[in-house]
Design a protein around this motif. Structure first.
Motif, PDB file in Angstrom:
ATOM      1  N   GLU A  83     -42.873  43.686 150.615  1.00 12.14           N
ATOM      2  CA  GLU A  83     -42.374  45.000 151.044  1.00 12.14           C
ATOM      3  C   GLU A  83     -42.130  45.141 152.548  1.00 12.14           C
ATOM      4  N   CYS A  84     -42.737  44.317 153.358  1.00 16.31           N
ATOM      5  CA  CYS A  84     -42.692  44.557 154.801  1.00 16.31           C
ATOM      6  C   CYS A  84     -42.113  43.396 155.608  1.00 16.31           C
ATOM      7  N   THR A  94     -40.734  57.085 159.311  1.00 14.37           N
ATOM      8  CA  THR A  94     -40.061  57.723 160.460  1.00 14.37           C
ATOM      9  C   THR A  94     -39.464  59.092 160.145  1.00 14.37           C
ATOM     10  N   MET A 124     -38.422  53.492 159.926  1.00 20.45           N
ATOM     11  CA  MET A 124     -39.437  52.871 159.069  1.00 20.45           C
ATOM     12  C   MET A 124     -39.470  53.643 157.748  1.00 20.45           C
ATOM     13  N   HIS A 184     -45.778  54.649 171.269  1.00 20.50           N
ATOM     14  CA  HIS A 184     -44.615  54.371 170.419  1.00 20.50           C
ATOM     15  C   HIS A 184     -44.070  55.701 169.927  1.00 20.50           C
ATOM     16  N   THR A 241     -51.728  50.536 168.712  1.00 21.73           N
ATOM     17  CA  THR A 241     -50.940  51.746 168.443  1.00 21.73           C
ATOM     18  C   THR A 241     -51.767  52.796 167.693  1.00 21.73           C
ATOM     19  N   GLU A 292     -52.385  44.131 157.930  1.00 22.68           N
ATOM     20  CA  GLU A 292     -51.743  44.190 159.254  1.00 22.68           C
ATOM     21  C   GLU A 292     -52.774  44.234 160.380  1.00 22.68           C
ATOM     22  N   ASN A 306     -37.339  52.877 167.628  1.00 24.05           N
ATOM     23  CA  ASN A 306     -36.974  51.517 167.215  1.00 24.05           C
ATOM     24  C   ASN A 306     -36.244  51.451 165.868  1.00 24.05           C
ATOM     25  N   TYR A 319     -41.869  46.878 164.670  1.00 27.86           N
ATOM     26  CA  TYR A 319     -42.875  46.397 165.620  1.00 27.86           C
ATOM     27  C   TYR A 319     -43.643  45.173 165.134  1.00 27.86           C
ATOM     28  N   GLY A 355     -38.946  57.065 165.928  1.00 29.51           N
ATOM     29  CA  GLY A 355     -37.490  56.929 165.888  1.00 29.51           C
ATOM     30  C   GLY A 355     -36.897  56.041 166.959  1.00 29.51           C
ATOM     31  N   TRP A 382     -49.023  57.204 158.709  1.00 32.16           N
ATOM     32  CA  TRP A 382     -47.679  56.813 159.176  1.00 32.16           C
ATOM     33  C   TRP A 382     -46.945  55.941 158.155  1.00 32.16           C
ATOM     34  N   CYS A 427     -38.511  43.185 157.453  1.00 30.22           N
ATOM     35  CA  CYS A 427     -38.240  43.801 158.758  1.00 30.22           C
ATOM     36  C   CYS A 427     -39.254  43.365 159.820  1.00 30.22           C
ATOM     37  N   HIS A 428     -40.533  43.267 159.430  1.00 23.03           N
ATOM     38  CA  HIS A 428     -41.582  42.948 160.417  1.00 23.03           C
ATOM     39  C   HIS A 428     -41.817  41.450 160.555  1.00 23.03           C
TER      40      HIS A 428
HETATM   41  C1  HEC Z   1     -36.382  48.426 156.574  1.00 21.75           C
HETATM   42  C2  HEC Z   1     -37.220  47.765 157.556  1.00 21.75           C
HETATM   43  C3  HEC Z   1     -38.701  48.026 157.481  1.00 21.75           C
HETATM   44  C4  HEC Z   1     -39.533  47.790 156.418  1.00 21.75           C
HETATM   45  C5  HEC Z   1     -39.187  47.263 155.037  1.00 21.75           C
HETATM   46  C6  HEC Z   1     -40.860  48.120 156.884  1.00 21.75           C
HETATM   47  N1  HEC Z   1     -40.834  48.561 158.151  1.00 21.75           N
HETATM   48 FE1  HEC Z   1     -42.396  49.188 159.261  1.00 21.75          FE
HETATM   49  N2  HEC Z   1     -41.170  49.686 160.774  1.00 21.75           N
HETATM   50  C7  HEC Z   1     -39.799  49.500 160.770  1.00 21.75           C
HETATM   51  C8  HEC Z   1     -39.255  50.065 161.967  1.00 21.75           C
HETATM   52  C9  HEC Z   1     -37.780  50.064 162.348  1.00 21.75           C
HETATM   53  C10 HEC Z   1     -40.318  50.612 162.683  1.00 21.75           C
HETATM   54  C11 HEC Z   1     -40.233  51.437 163.965  1.00 21.75           C
HETATM   55  C12 HEC Z   1     -39.889  52.860 163.491  1.00 21.75           C
HETATM   56  C13 HEC Z   1     -39.715  53.868 164.555  1.00 21.75           C
HETATM   57  O1  HEC Z   1     -39.475  53.506 165.736  1.00 21.75           O
HETATM   58  O2  HEC Z   1     -39.809  55.065 164.228  1.00 21.75           O
HETATM   59  C14 HEC Z   1     -41.505  50.334 161.920  1.00 21.75           C
HETATM   60  C15 HEC Z   1     -42.785  50.660 162.306  1.00 21.75           C
HETATM   61  C16 HEC Z   1     -43.914  50.348 161.604  1.00 21.75           C
HETATM   62  C17 HEC Z   1     -45.270  50.606 162.070  1.00 21.75           C
HETATM   63  C18 HEC Z   1     -45.672  51.168 163.412  1.00 21.75           C
HETATM   64  C19 HEC Z   1     -46.077  50.051 164.330  1.00 21.75           C
HETATM   65  C20 HEC Z   1     -46.298  50.457 165.742  1.00 21.75           C
HETATM   66  O3  HEC Z   1     -46.988  49.713 166.462  1.00 21.75           O
HETATM   67  O4  HEC Z   1     -45.793  51.510 166.164  1.00 21.75           O
HETATM   68  C21 HEC Z   1     -46.096  50.208 161.084  1.00 21.75           C
HETATM   69  C22 HEC Z   1     -47.613  50.259 161.081  1.00 21.75           C
HETATM   70  C23 HEC Z   1     -45.271  49.709 160.011  1.00 21.75           C
HETATM   71  N3  HEC Z   1     -43.967  49.804 160.360  1.00 21.75           N
HETATM   72  C24 HEC Z   1     -45.780  49.207 158.838  1.00 21.75           C
HETATM   73  C25 HEC Z   1     -44.974  48.756 157.781  1.00 21.75           C
HETATM   74  C26 HEC Z   1     -45.489  48.330 156.511  1.00 21.75           C
HETATM   75  C27 HEC Z   1     -46.965  48.309 156.135  1.00 21.75           C
HETATM   76  C28 HEC Z   1     -44.433  47.981 155.736  1.00 21.75           C
HETATM   77  C29 HEC Z   1     -44.426  47.473 154.319  1.00 21.75           C
HETATM   78  C30 HEC Z   1     -45.216  48.189 153.350  1.00 21.75           C
HETATM   79  C31 HEC Z   1     -43.247  48.213 156.537  1.00 21.75           C
HETATM   80  N4  HEC Z   1     -43.623  48.659 157.760  1.00 21.75           N
HETATM   81  C32 HEC Z   1     -41.972  47.985 156.092  1.00 21.75           C
HETATM   82  C33 HEC Z   1     -39.078  48.881 159.804  1.00 21.75           C
HETATM   83  C34 HEC Z   1     -39.536  48.508 158.550  1.00 21.75           C
END
Ligand code: HEC
Length: 270
Positions: free
Chosen positions: A121-122, A163, A192, A184, A148, A211, A189, A138, A187, A158, A125-126
């Protein structure tokens, strides 16, 4: 000694004479049976008990063993103790193979499940190794998530809402407003996606634990570990029992409220 009837001896002598005097291996023409019995004696020591046998009408014809059979009888036999060794050989082999098989990584508990959820799931992008994308999703390496979100409750909230819900609620910072290196801002970056509608509370807690502890590399001990991420932690037990992410804080001593709407994040000192 077994008596051989006179008429039989005579008959066999006559027969041999007729055959051209060729003597059988035993040699002693008048007592062939005795000689043969002796020859056999080496291989079958039980024979000497014979004298007590009652007089029999016919000679007990003990044929000498053929070379093959004699060799078979005289062969060295595997001693009993060696058989014991051979018998436990398969058991030993099994244990040996087990010892060589590398231990499997944890697949149960928050970290085991979290690793799987993260991969599906993650990681898109990550990144699979948690290193994130410059200017995008991030990084989680070097305890970035803990920097963070000093409180795991803020990160759970979160990840659950994402987002858009935070932006819609007008909340700018989901984590620590005094974050080292700057907060942080929601929006900045990208977007999310909300996970609360896709994942069970156990999956969501597991991936956040992954994580923080696995990707972030923080030590798997202490207050947060014991309360939220160890396999026997109250949060994990409750999440597995079906408690929602919004309610999870109520199951953990001294936890912040997570709630069912986005909220501003907190500093390390709350
Ligand atoms: C489609 C791409 C995408 C997916 C899939 C995704 N993320 Fe993200 N994530 C992002 C983006 C882009 C940001 C930054 C969002 C913002 O700036 O508001 C983010 C930010 C975050 C952050 C904040 C980190 C920080 O230091 O500010 C966390 C925690 C996070 N994601 C966890 C997850 C987890 C857990 C999953 C899977 C279950 C996941 N993400 C899936 C794109 C994704």
């Amino acid at each position: 000694m077994t008596e051989i009837p006179e008429h039989l001896l005579k008959r066999s002598k006559a027969a041999r004479a007729k055959a051209g005097g060729e003597e059988p291996a035993a040699g002693a023409s008048d007592a062939p049976a005795t000689a043969v019995a002796k020859a056999d004696g080496a291989a079958a020591p039980a024979k000497p008990a014979a004298p007590a046998a009652p007089v029999k009408p016919a000679a007990p014809v003990v044929k000498p063993d053929s070379p093959v059979v004699a060799a078979y009888k005289a062969r060295k036999k595997v001693p009993i103790w060696a058989m014991l060794g051979l018998a436990i050989l398969p058991v030993w082999g099994f244990m040996y193979a087990q010892a060589l098989t590398p231990e499997k990584k944890v697949v149960q508990g928050p970290l085991g499940i979290g690793a799987k959820v993260y991969a599906s799931e993650c990681s898109g992008c990550h990144m699979a190794d948690g290193s994130g994308a410059a200017g995008g999703a991030y990084s989680f390496l070097k305890s970035d998530a803990v920097t963070t979100f000093p409180h795991i409750e803020d990160q759970l909230r979160w990840v659950s809402f994402g987002t858009k819900a935070y932006a819609d609620a007008g909340i700018r910072i989901a984590g620590d407003p005094n974050r080292a290196g700057g907060p942080h801002v929601v929006g900045t970056n990208g977007l999310m996606p909300a996970q609360g509608t896709k994942l069970s509370s156990a999956q969501l807690l597991a991936v956040v634990c992954h994580e923080r502890f696995a990707l972030g590399g923080i030590e798997q001990s202490g207050d947060e570990w014991d309360k939220w991420c160890s396999p026997s932690s109250p949060a994990w037990v409750a999440a597995e029992g079906g408690t929602s992410i919004a309610e999870l804080g109520t199951k953990v001593d001294g936890a912040l409220e997570i709630g069912s709407t986005p909220k501003p994040g907190t500093t390390a000192t709350k």
